[in-house]
Design an enzyme around this catalytic site. Structure first.
Site, PDB file in Angstrom:
ATOM      1  CB  VAL A   1      -0.949   0.006   1.218  1.00 46.80           C
ATOM      2  CG1 VAL A   1      -1.831   1.246   1.212  1.00 46.80           C
ATOM      3  CG2 VAL A   1      -1.805  -1.262   1.225  1.00 46.80           C
ATOM      4  N   PRO A   2       1.252   1.713  -1.185  1.00 51.33           N
ATOM      5  CG  PRO A   2       1.311   2.260  -3.456  1.00 51.33           C
ATOM      6  CD  PRO A   2       0.606   1.373  -2.453  1.00 51.33           C
ATOM      7  CB  CYS A   3       1.630   5.510   2.436  1.00 52.88           C
ATOM      8  SG  CYS A   3       2.850   4.675   3.445  1.00 52.88           S
ATOM      9  CG  HIS A   4       6.612   4.767  -1.406  1.00 49.09           C
ATOM     10  ND1 HIS A   4       6.005   3.521  -1.307  1.00 49.09           N
ATOM     11  CD2 HIS A   4       7.003   4.893  -2.695  1.00 49.09           C
ATOM     12  CE1 HIS A   4       6.039   2.936  -2.498  1.00 49.09           C
ATOM     13  NE2 HIS A   4       6.644   3.753  -3.354  1.00 49.09           N
TER      14      HIS A   4
END
Length: 161
Positions: A128-131
């Site tokens: 879950v690519p919150c970056h």
């Protein structure tokens, strides 16, 4: 529940999966760093955790879409956070958005702080690519696993796009 820790250029990546292989938590840390998300006393260590490990390695090797199909099952998010985490998975690699844009994508344009909370409470980093979410001025903002890791991930995605 199983976990594995793999060395990456961004630091150790630990992935926790349940019995059907869905990612419950992951982060650029040792397993103890995932204690806010899972009961680490219940985990069994493995060299890899199947499809999630393979996808992470493929991502690191340049297949930025390898992580997209891995199922994720985060706990305790509530309706908006769960929806926001699903939306995060649609943000394309190499095309970061701002918190404002993320809030709009999640259907709550004025809720910029709620969008930021979705990133802060995300238990499944990488998958879950919150970056891929930046401050409105384009700077990095925060990242649970440290700004050097966030910068590395963003640079990696730009370099192989």
């Amino acid at each position: 529940m199983l976990y594995s820790t793999t060395s990456t250029p961004a630091g150790p990546l630990t992935i926790v999966v349940d019995g059907d292989g869905a990612v419950l938590a992951s982060g650029f840390c040792d397993v103890a760093g995932l204690a806010p998300f899972v009961d680490v006393a219940l985990l069994r260590q493995r060299d890899d955790v199947g499809d999630a490990s393979k996808a992470a390695l493929s991502y690191l090797d340049g297949d930025l879409h390898a992580i997209d199909a891995v199922p994720v099952r985060q706990r305790g998010g509530g309706v908006f956070l769960t929806h926001a985490w699903d939306v995060l998975r649609t943000v394309p690699a190499g095309e970061p958005v701002t918190y404002r844009e993320f809030a709009a994508l999640a259907g709550r344009a004025p809720a910029i702080r709620a969008a930021a909370q979705a990133c802060a409470r995300n238990a499944a980093a990488l998958f879950v690519p919150c970056h891929r979410v930046l401050r409105t001025d384009g700077t990095l903002g925060g990242f649970r696993w440290g700004l050097p890791v966030k910068r590395w991930l963003l640079d990696h995605e730009q370099s192989v796009r």
